[in-house]
Design an enzyme around this catalytic site. Structure first.
Site, PDB file in Angstrom:
ATOM      1  N   LEU A   1      80.569  20.496  28.652  1.00  0.00           N
ATOM      2  CA  LEU A   1      81.375  21.700  28.826  1.00  0.00           C
ATOM      3  C   LEU A   1      80.761  22.496  29.976  1.00  0.00           C
ATOM      4  CD1 LEU A   1      81.944  23.036  25.161  1.00  0.00           C
ATOM      5  CD2 LEU A   1      83.490  21.655  26.551  1.00  0.00           C
ATOM      6  N   ASP A   2      81.596  23.049  30.844  1.00  0.00           N
ATOM      7  CA  ASP A   2      81.085  23.884  31.923  1.00  0.00           C
ATOM      8  C   ASP A   2      80.338  25.080  31.348  1.00  0.00           C
ATOM      9  OD1 ASP A   2      82.358  22.196  33.715  1.00  0.00           O
ATOM     10  OD2 ASP A   2      84.134  23.480  33.916  1.00  0.00           O
ATOM     11  N   ARG A   3      79.416  25.608  32.120  1.00  0.00           N
ATOM     12  CA  ARG A   3      78.571  26.708  31.645  1.00  0.00           C
ATOM     13  C   ARG A   3      79.364  27.902  31.101  1.00  0.00           C
ATOM     14  NH1 ARG A   3      72.923  28.723  34.340  1.00  0.00           N
ATOM     15  NH2 ARG A   3      72.362  30.148  32.669  1.00  0.00           N
TER      16      ARG A   3
ATOM     17  N   VAL B   1      82.173  27.993  29.661  1.00  0.00           N
ATOM     18  CA  VAL B   1      83.087  27.574  28.588  1.00  0.00           C
ATOM     19  C   VAL B   1      82.329  27.543  27.261  1.00  0.00           C
ATOM     20  CG1 VAL B   1      84.608  25.711  27.795  1.00  0.00           C
ATOM     21  CG2 VAL B   1      84.425  26.232  30.240  1.00  0.00           C
TER      22      VAL B   1
END
Length: 228
Positions: A61-63, A65
């Site tokens: 997961l992107d930071r 998110v």
């Protein structure tokens, strides 16, 4: 980072954690603490594990998110979970708050995406182009409020920044996501994209697993019961 991670599910093979926005899943050049570090420490302390703990994320997961994040803490589970993701055997559902577009109700989005690693941004094309890879997702409108809309999103592919880039392409950038065209950042530097639910067959036990995390989005809290 004031909010702490929490455990949603655990057994002898998997640890599923609720990731707060702002946490890295794995380390980068910042050297900041990661969700992987936190999860290994959790396993080490709870089970009194000596030495290094085998624990690896099975997806990213992107930071900015938040939400459901799956770790494997046996090599068998890691290999099999990687295969499930690779073969599209994991059903992923996200929630997103986006800039409202009155005509949106729900549809299938198909684009071709190309990641610029130097600038950390994904370019979106309506037709095949060069090395761009096909990306597909479906979304449906849950509710609209104050020029924002809550969407339920199901990616069919797993491209970098896919949901962020595809929604921005149709004029619905995610709240707080200034990288993809939203006009104002969220105060905590998060974006309003949340890994809401994962469904898959347990890689070792062979039983159905369904794990959910409800985001803390006060304006849309009354509508969370509409998620099905």
């Amino acid at each position: 980072m004031t909010k702490r991670p929490s455990v949603l599910y655990e057994d002898n093979h998997l640890l599923i954690v609720d990731k707060p926005a702002g946490w890295l899943v794995q380390g980068d050049e910042t050297g900041d603490n990661t969700l992987t570090d936190w999860s290994r420490d959790y396993i080490k302390k709870k089970y009194n594990k000596p030495g290094d703990v085998f624990l690896h994320p099975t997806h990213r997961l992107d930071r900015p998110v938040s939400g459901v994040t799956v770790f494997a803490w046996t090599s068998k589970a890691l290999e099999r979970m990687n295969a499930l993701f690779r073969e599209d055997q994991v059903e992923k559902t996200y929630l997103a708050i986006v800039k409202e577009r009155l005509e949106i109700t729900g549809e299938i989005l198909i684009h071709w995406l190309e990641k610029n690693d130097k600038k950390n941004i994904t370019h979106v094309y309506n037709q095949p182009k060069g090395k761009a890879k096909k990306a597909e997702l479906t979304y449906e409108l849950v509710a609209s409020l104050n020029k924002l809309s809550l969407l339920k999103v199901k990616p069919k592919t797993g491209r970098p920044h896919q949901i962020r880039a595809q929604l921005a392409k149709i004029g619905c950038p995610i709240q707080g996501d200034i990288k993809y065209g939203f006009t104002q950042a969220n105060r905590d530097k998060s974006i309003s994209l949340h890994s809401f639910e994962m469904k898959f067959i347990h890689p070792v036990k062979k039983e159905p697993i369904v794990v959910r995390s409800i985001p803390d989005w006060p304006d849309f809290k009354p509508h969370m019961h509409e998620l099905g």
